[in-house]
Motif scaffolding. Structure first.
Motif, PDB file in Angstrom:
ATOM      1  N   VAL A   9       0.780  -1.157   0.053  1.00  0.00           N
ATOM      2  CA  VAL A   9      -0.151  -0.061  -0.048  1.00  0.00           C
ATOM      3  C   VAL A   9       1.062   1.221   0.097  1.00  0.00           C
ATOM      4  O   VAL A   9       0.527   2.189  -0.845  1.00  0.00           O
ATOM      5  N   PHE A  10       2.033   1.099   0.809  1.00  0.00           N
ATOM      6  CA  PHE A  10       2.706   2.562   0.665  1.00  0.00           C
ATOM      7  C   PHE A  10       3.600   2.609  -0.489  1.00  0.00           C
ATOM      8  O   PHE A  10       3.901   3.831  -1.142  1.00  0.00           O
ATOM      9  N   ILE A  11       3.957   1.475  -1.150  1.00  0.00           N
ATOM     10  CA  ILE A  11       4.649   1.598  -2.524  1.00  0.00           C
ATOM     11  C   ILE A  11       3.711   2.276  -3.656  1.00  0.00           C
ATOM     12  O   ILE A  11       4.140   3.194  -4.278  1.00  0.00           O
ATOM     13  N   ILE A  12       2.718   1.296  -3.841  1.00  0.00           N
ATOM     14  CA  ILE A  12       1.560   1.912  -5.079  1.00  0.00           C
ATOM     15  C   ILE A  12       0.673   2.618  -4.762  1.00  0.00           C
ATOM     16  O   ILE A  12      -0.324   3.073  -5.702  1.00  0.00           O
ATOM     17  N   GLY A  13       0.246   2.860  -3.354  1.00  0.00           N
ATOM     18  CA  GLY A  13      -0.880   3.434  -3.087  1.00  0.00           C
ATOM     19  C   GLY A  13      -2.005   2.799  -2.723  1.00  0.00           C
ATOM     20  O   GLY A  13      -2.274   1.761  -3.312  1.00  0.00           O
ATOM     21  N   PHE A  14      -2.904   3.153  -2.229  1.00  0.00           N
ATOM     22  CA  PHE A  14      -4.289   2.443  -1.475  1.00  0.00           C
ATOM     23  C   PHE A  14      -5.172   2.447  -2.874  1.00  0.00           C
ATOM     24  O   PHE A  14      -5.445   1.222  -3.001  1.00  0.00           O
ATOM     25  N   ARG A  15      -5.419   3.144  -3.677  1.00  0.00           N
ATOM     26  CA  ARG A  15      -6.049   3.152  -4.530  1.00  0.00           C
ATOM     27  C   ARG A  15      -5.974   2.185  -5.532  1.00  0.00           C
ATOM     28  O   ARG A  15      -6.528   1.264  -6.132  1.00  0.00           O
ATOM     29  N   ARG A  16      -4.349   2.127  -6.151  1.00  0.00           N
ATOM     30  CA  ARG A  16      -3.913   0.981  -6.907  1.00  0.00           C
ATOM     31  C   ARG A  16      -4.111  -0.145  -6.370  1.00  0.00           C
ATOM     32  O   ARG A  16      -4.287  -1.164  -7.080  1.00  0.00           O
TER      33      ARG A  16
END
Length: 132
Positions: A47-54
Motif C-alpha cells: 500500500v505504501f509503494i503503489i498507493g491505496f487506490r491502486r
C-alpha cells in the motif's frame, strides 16, 4: 535510476521485512505469529509503494477475484493459527494473482545470459561439470 518518495522507501522497507518474516516463519516450522506479521507487513508495504487506490483496484479486478479471495482467505486462516493450510491457500492465490507477470519475469531472467561477465561465468560452470 528510479527516484522514490519517502512513502515508497518506507514501503520497500516494510515489504522487505514482510518477506523476511514470511521466510523466517516458514523456516521455523510454520510459526503462525511470524507468518501473520509478515503478511501484514507485506500488504502494508504494498500500500505504501503503489498507493491505496491502486492496491485496491489491483486486488479487486473482476478477473482476479478468485486469486484475491484465496490470498485473503489464506491470510485469515493464518491469523486463525492454521498456518500450513493458510500458506497453501495464499500460495495458490498468489500464483493466480500474478499469473500474467510470470512470463515477464522469466523473460527478464533469460535475458541475464546476455550479460558478458555472467555468460562467461555460466560457461565455465557448465564446462567444469563432472559426470559422477
Amino acid at each position: 535510476m528510479v527516484s522514490l518518495t519517502d512513502f515508497q522507501r518506507i514501503g520497500v522497507g516494510l515489504v522487505g521485512f514482510g518477506l523476511f518474516f514470511l521466510l523466517f516463519g516458514v523456516l521455523l516450522y510454520f510459526d503462525s505469529v511470524l507468518l501473520a506479521f509478515g503478511n501484514i507487513l507485506f500488504l502494508s508495504g504494498l500500500v505504501f509503494i503503489i498507493g491505496f487506490r491502486r492496491t485496491f483496484t489491483f486486488f479487486f479486478q473482476r478477473p482476479k477475484l478468485k486469486g484475491t479471495s484465496f490470498f485473503f482467505g489464506g491470510l485469515i486462516v493464518v491469523l486463525m493459527r492454521w498456518p500450513i493450510l493458510g500458506m497453501l491457500l495464499e500460495g495458490y492465490g498468489f500464483i493466480t494473482l500474478f499469473r500474467s507477470f510470470f512470463p515477464v519475469a522469466f523473460g527478464f531472467l533469460g535475458s541475464l545470459v546476455n550479460i558478458p561477465l555472467l555468460s562467461q561465468l555460466l560457461q565455465k560452470v557448465g564446462d567444469s561439470g563432472s559426470m559422477v
